[in-house]
Design a protein around this motif. Structure first.
Motif, PDB file in Angstrom:
ATOM      1  N   ILE A  94      12.116 -50.822  39.092  1.00  0.00           N
ATOM      2  CA  ILE A  94      13.531 -50.859  38.721  1.00  0.00           C
ATOM      3  C   ILE A  94      14.237 -49.599  39.201  1.00  0.00           C
ATOM      4  N   ASP A  95      15.230 -49.766  40.046  1.00  0.00           N
ATOM      5  CA  ASP A  95      16.140 -48.677  40.394  1.00  0.00           C
ATOM      6  C   ASP A  95      17.273 -48.750  39.379  1.00  0.00           C
ATOM      7  N   ILE A  96      17.119 -48.026  38.281  1.00  0.00           N
ATOM      8  CA  ILE A  96      18.003 -48.212  37.134  1.00  0.00           C
ATOM      9  C   ILE A  96      19.453 -47.891  37.464  1.00  0.00           C
ATOM     10  N   HIS A  97      19.676 -46.901  38.310  1.00  0.00           N
ATOM     11  CA  HIS A  97      21.048 -46.528  38.632  1.00  0.00           C
ATOM     12  C   HIS A  97      21.702 -47.569  39.540  1.00  0.00           C
ATOM     13  N   ASP A 123      28.169 -36.558  30.185  1.00  0.00           N
ATOM     14  CA  ASP A 123      27.564 -35.582  29.282  1.00  0.00           C
ATOM     15  C   ASP A 123      27.008 -36.245  28.019  1.00  0.00           C
ATOM     16  N   SER A 124      26.558 -37.494  28.125  1.00  0.00           N
ATOM     17  CA  SER A 124      26.093 -38.203  26.929  1.00  0.00           C
ATOM     18  C   SER A 124      24.874 -37.526  26.307  1.00  0.00           C
ATOM     19  N   VAL A 125      23.995 -36.949  27.127  1.00  0.00           N
ATOM     20  CA  VAL A 125      22.834 -36.251  26.576  1.00  0.00           C
ATOM     21  C   VAL A 125      23.294 -35.090  25.706  1.00  0.00           C
ATOM     22  N   HIS A 148      18.207 -42.408  31.527  1.00  0.00           N
ATOM     23  CA  HIS A 148      17.533 -42.204  32.816  1.00  0.00           C
ATOM     24  C   HIS A 148      18.313 -41.228  33.712  1.00  0.00           C
ATOM     25  N   ARG A 149      19.048 -40.300  33.137  1.00  0.00           N
ATOM     26  CA  ARG A 149      19.856 -39.381  33.918  1.00  0.00           C
ATOM     27  C   ARG A 149      19.008 -38.637  34.939  1.00  0.00           C
ATOM     28  N   PRO A 182      12.643 -41.270  41.454  1.00  0.00           N
ATOM     29  CA  PRO A 182      11.819 -40.292  40.739  1.00  0.00           C
ATOM     30  C   PRO A 182      11.735 -40.528  39.230  1.00  0.00           C
ATOM     31  N   GLU A 183      12.416 -41.588  38.719  1.00  0.00           N
ATOM     32  CA  GLU A 183      12.430 -41.814  37.278  1.00  0.00           C
ATOM     33  C   GLU A 183      11.025 -42.042  36.724  1.00  0.00           C
ATOM     34  N   ALA A 184      10.176 -42.769  37.473  1.00  0.00           N
ATOM     35  CA  ALA A 184       8.840 -43.078  36.970  1.00  0.00           C
ATOM     36  C   ALA A 184       8.055 -41.805  36.656  1.00  0.00           C
ATOM     37  N   SER A 185       8.020 -40.891  37.602  1.00  0.00           N
ATOM     38  CA  SER A 185       7.248 -39.648  37.392  1.00  0.00           C
ATOM     39  C   SER A 185       7.843 -38.812  36.273  1.00  0.00           C
TER      40      SER A 185
END
Length: 872
Positions: free
Chosen positions: A628-631, A757-759, A795-796, A836-839
């Motif tokens: 999944i390429d979430i973005h 800036d949700s995080v 997933h930022r 790079p989200e997986a790693s």
């Protein structure tokens, strides 16, 4: 991670060595500690192992004394450790008396006896009873209970336990007592105790046989006005169960207690259900339509457990779906009978596809009847509950509803007062209905989601329909045998007329073919009608066929699914383009034509219109990809939503105007459907920041007479920066500051914001005085709302979302391991994501593993970091 948690295996089950026929519990509740005296009538189990010693589970308590037949045991006659009391060589039959001290005031685990606000309450499922006294904490030890509670009369004027109250009185020095007797045998996980200063809503129900049942719903003072819907739902459920299954309630009283701090939604303790306030409170000003439906269905679910779970219960926790799958199915039947049948079923299907299918495809995939576990609380999963319910639904479809209900009644009569297995239930259904469920049993033993392929070949008036099945490998199960899969199919002609009535095809081999002849032209296949099995359907009708089903299919699920498939074609192309660095493609005219036809020819059920116009979720889109390429998924969905809103701006403006409130709030099918369309229209208008939308939404947030419309307004403003949004959120917080469940909505709303800036916003809210880290509802609203409801933020690119969740899991693990484990699970599907989200997700999960100590969270982390299963 440290330590070596012990794994339990279903294959290792042995009956209990000793049985306890009668339990007398005496609770002396003090201002700091509670003294518990437990007296048990014990006998050796003739069918149990010939053990010399007897282990009784227990933790986080102080042992005061232990006696057999009135004689206090010496230190050499027992061993007391951190997790158990072991009696050395007890006699064949005896009276055991155990005295303990527990500290509910400082018990933050929310298991055993603990404080929630001003209320002392218990939560014993799965193994919370072992925090109260030493006991064989397993569901196959069935006993009759008598409970005496003594407490300060001013601090705890209300004393409650299982069964009917048989005695009350003064205990001197400003204290009082109450004695409760439950004549039905039950396992200790169904024990309950409540003490506090509570308000009560009273009612009664008269059964078909003429018995009057005393109904009481307790809550902290001041909340009684939010409980009327729950009481009405209870009576509604009692009437439904009597009419549908012929089951009358079996005691003279039934009580519900609503508490603010509760790890679960509710608990079906015999005659004394303890509920999370989120599943009880519902008033138009403070609860949405979804909340009203949730309360109705959860109240019904816990009531239905009185027979399917209490009168007949689980032999061991591997059989959890015996009670939960069956009772969820009964709840689903009830919900369909109360509301919009098609849309209610669609919501059930969405839960399976968007939550259960990913669980089946992840590192913690497990069968409906698991083979092993470390911490049982981790297996209260959507697989056990909702996939388990789908298996029951398949049995009903194969037997017919009347025959199935007769089968359930046969099961209950055959095993009344027993702790049994899933196999016992299946055998009872076979005995009653005549079904052969030998192959069907594989659904309970094999994990994973079968894929059912559909191929058609039309020649000279005949359609050859071929169905195939395959199931991917899951951890520990690389190879899968064929399932018995019921697939409901109907055929439609080019004009949308049904030319072949629905028929259930039984696919029980890897491939099978059916022939339909006498057709005037090539038909459109409507497959898996009503979602007859929890499978992925590999069926790719062209756009014209999907538009035809979307416009004419008589099955609401297939009609909605056709719309979803049309949307997904555009979305999948958009994700591929974005991932490849190309411009996002524009939607096809065929899609716009299908939407236009739907808008000009809407279904009579307005809730179905809203469902069909709602885009697939980010989770559902992600299921179309191996990585999944979430973005790219988020970008493609936003692009399609904006394109639809732009093309049909006038139509959505008209929907908003036509579906605005014209009368005071009523929770019924028609009005709830109207509000769903209104909310959908606001959502599409917000996607393009339509002229006047901000002003309209701000005014609605101030003046709406119900929370459903008010939340629709706030959701429309949430991602639109500016004064209107900030003003609406500030006014909302000020107005509802004294209503915890409403403030949970406020937290969840902000956690889901699409702001960059949700995080940082969520991090700031963790330090807000209105956030309470010890309250599960608050944690789920803010942290769960962020991780589940804000994919772009979670997933930022800088991994800030993963770090935020990982840090809070470690913090929470020391207080509430059950809740910490649930949050840790949000990091485990890292293999499903692209780099790079997986790693980054995996690194965050590994950090969690280094900082946690509970078996609950360690089991989740270890499963998430384990080697991937072989591909299937």
């Amino acid at each position: 991670m440290t330590g070596n948690p012990q794994r339990k295996y279903r294959a290792d089950y042995q009956p209990p060595a000793w049985l306890i026929d009668d339990v007398e519990l005496d609770f002396d509740i003090g201002s700091a500690q509670t003294h518990v005296r437990a007296t048990h009538s014990v006998r050796r189990n003739p069918e149990g192992p010939a053990a010399e010693d007897w282990r009784l589970d227990g933790r986080d308590m102080t042992l005061v004394s232990v006696a057999i037949d009135g004689r206090r045991l010496g230190e050499s006659e027992y061993t007391c450790g951190d997790s158990a009391l072991v009696l050395h060589g007890p006699p064949e039959a005896f009276t055991l008396t155990v005295e303990t001290r527990i500290d509910p005031e400082h018990n933050l685990s929310l298991e055993g006896l603990y404080r929630s606000g001003d209320i002392l309450c218990t939560q014993c499922e799965a193994t919370g009873f072992s925090r109260i006294t030493y006991f064989p904490d397993r569901p196959d030890v069935m006993s009759r209970y008598v409970t005496r509670i003594t407490a300060d009369a001013q601090a705890h004027p209300v004393l409650l336990s299982n069964g009917d109250c048989v005695e009350t009185g003064s205990a001197g020095a400003g204290r009082h007592y109450a004695v409760f007797e439950d004549p039905f045998v039950k396992p200790c996980y169904l024990f309950a105790l409540v003490a506090g200063d509570l308000g009560v809503l009273r009612d009664s129900h008269t059964t078909p046989s003429g018995r009057t049942i005393d109904l009481r719903l307790y809550t902290e003072h001041g909340n009684e006005d939010q409980c009327a819907h729950a009481m009405a739902s209870l009576k509604q459920a009692m009437v439904w169960d009597e009419a549908t299954y012929g089951l009358e309630y079996d005691l003279d009283s039934y009580a519900i207690v609503a508490v603010g701090s509760f790890n679960m939604g509710a608990m079906e303790n015999k005659s004394l259900n303890v509920f999370n306030t989120a599943c009880i409170f519902a008033a138009p000003e403070t609860a949405t339509d979804d909340d009203f439906a949730l309360v109705r269905d959860v109240v019904a679910h816990e009531y239905f457990h009185n027979y399917t779970g209490n009168r007949v219960t689980c032999r061991d926790w591997f059989q959890l779906s015996l009670k939960e799958g069956l009772t969820v199915h009964r709840e689903h039947q009830f919900a369909i009978d109360q509301g919009s049948p098609g849309v209610t079923r669609i919501e059930q299907v969405r839960a399976i596809r968007e939550v259960q299918f990913p669980e089946d495809a992840g590192p913690r995939a497990h069968p409906v009847r698991p083979e092993s576990y470390v911490e049982m609380n981790n297996f209260y999963t959507i697989t056990v509950y909702h996939k388990g319910a789908e298996l029951i639904r398949m049995m009903e479809a194969m037997a017919g509803r009347d025959a199935f209900i007769a089968g359930v009644r046969h099961y209950l009569a055959k095993h009344d007062g027993q702790a049994v297995t899933i196999e016992d239930f299946v055998v009872a259904i076979e005995e009653s209905t005549g079904l052969d469920l030998a192959q069907f049993r594989r659904w309970y033993a094999q994990a994973g989601t079968p894929r059912v392929g559909v191929q058609t070949d039309y020649r000279e008036g005949a359609l050859a329909l071929t169905l195939t099945q395959s199931t991917p490998a899951t951890p520990g199960q690389p190879d899968k045998a064929a399932f018995d899969i019921p697939v409901s199919v109907a055929l439609f002609d080019e004009a949308g007329r049904m030319v072949r009535e629905p028929e259930v095809l039984r696919l029980d081999t890897a491939q099978a073919e059916w022939c339909f002849d006498g057709l005037a032209g090539e038909p459109t296949v409507s497959a898996l009608r009503g979602f007859t099995a929890p499978v992925r359907l590999d069926h790719a009708p062209d756009d014209a066929a999907l538009a035809r089903l979307m416009a004419h299919d008589s099955d609401p699920v297939c009609r909605w699914d056709a719309a979803q498939s049309l949307f997904l074609k555009t979305l999948v192309a958009g994700v591929a383009a974005r991932s490849g660095g190309e411009a996002l493609p524009e939607p096809s005219e065929r899609l716009f034509e299908a939407i236009a036809h739907l808008l000009s020819n809407p279904p009579a059920d307005r809730a179905l219109l809203a469902a069909m116009l709602t885009l697939p979720s980010v989770a559902r889109i992600g299921e179309e990809f191996d990585a999944i390429d979430i973005h790219a998924v988020c970008a493609a969905r936003d692009h399609l939503k904006q394109a639809i809103a732009t093309r049909f701006l006038e139509e959505f403006e008209a929907l908003r105007a036509d579906h605005a409130a014209l009368q005071a709030y009523v929770f019924d099918v028609e009005e709830a459907g109207r509000r769903r369309v209104f909310r959908l229209a606001l959502d599409y208008l917000a996607a393009v920041d339509a002229p006047g939308l901000r002003e309209c939404a701000l005014e609605l947030s101030r003046t709406a007479d119900n929370m459903t419309d008010r939340m629709a307004a706030l959701e429309a403003l949430r991602d639109l920066p500016g004064e209107a949004r900030d003003t609406a959120l500030a006014e909302f917080a000020e107005r509802w500051a004294d209503y915890p469940l409403v403030m949970d909505k406020w937290l969840r709303l902000q956690a889901g914001t699409r702001r960059a800036d949700s995080v940082e916003q969520v991090t700031a809210l963790l330090d807000d005085a209105r956030f309470d880290f010890t309250n599960p509802n608050r944690v789920r609203a803010l942290l769960g709302g962020f991780a589940r409801g804000n994919p772009a933020g979670f997933h930022r690119a800088d991994s800030g979302g993963y770090t935020l969740i990982a840090d809070q899991v470690v913090r929470l693990d020391a207080l509430n391991p059950q809740l910490a484990a649930a949050l840790a699970g949000l990091l485990t599907p890292w293999r499903r994501h692209a780099e790079p989200e997986a790693s980054a997700m995996r690194a965050a999960l590994a950090r969690v593993g280094e900082g946690v100590h509970s078996d609950n969270t360690r089991e989740i982390v270890e499963a998430g970091l384990a080697e991937a299963p072989p591909s299937g």
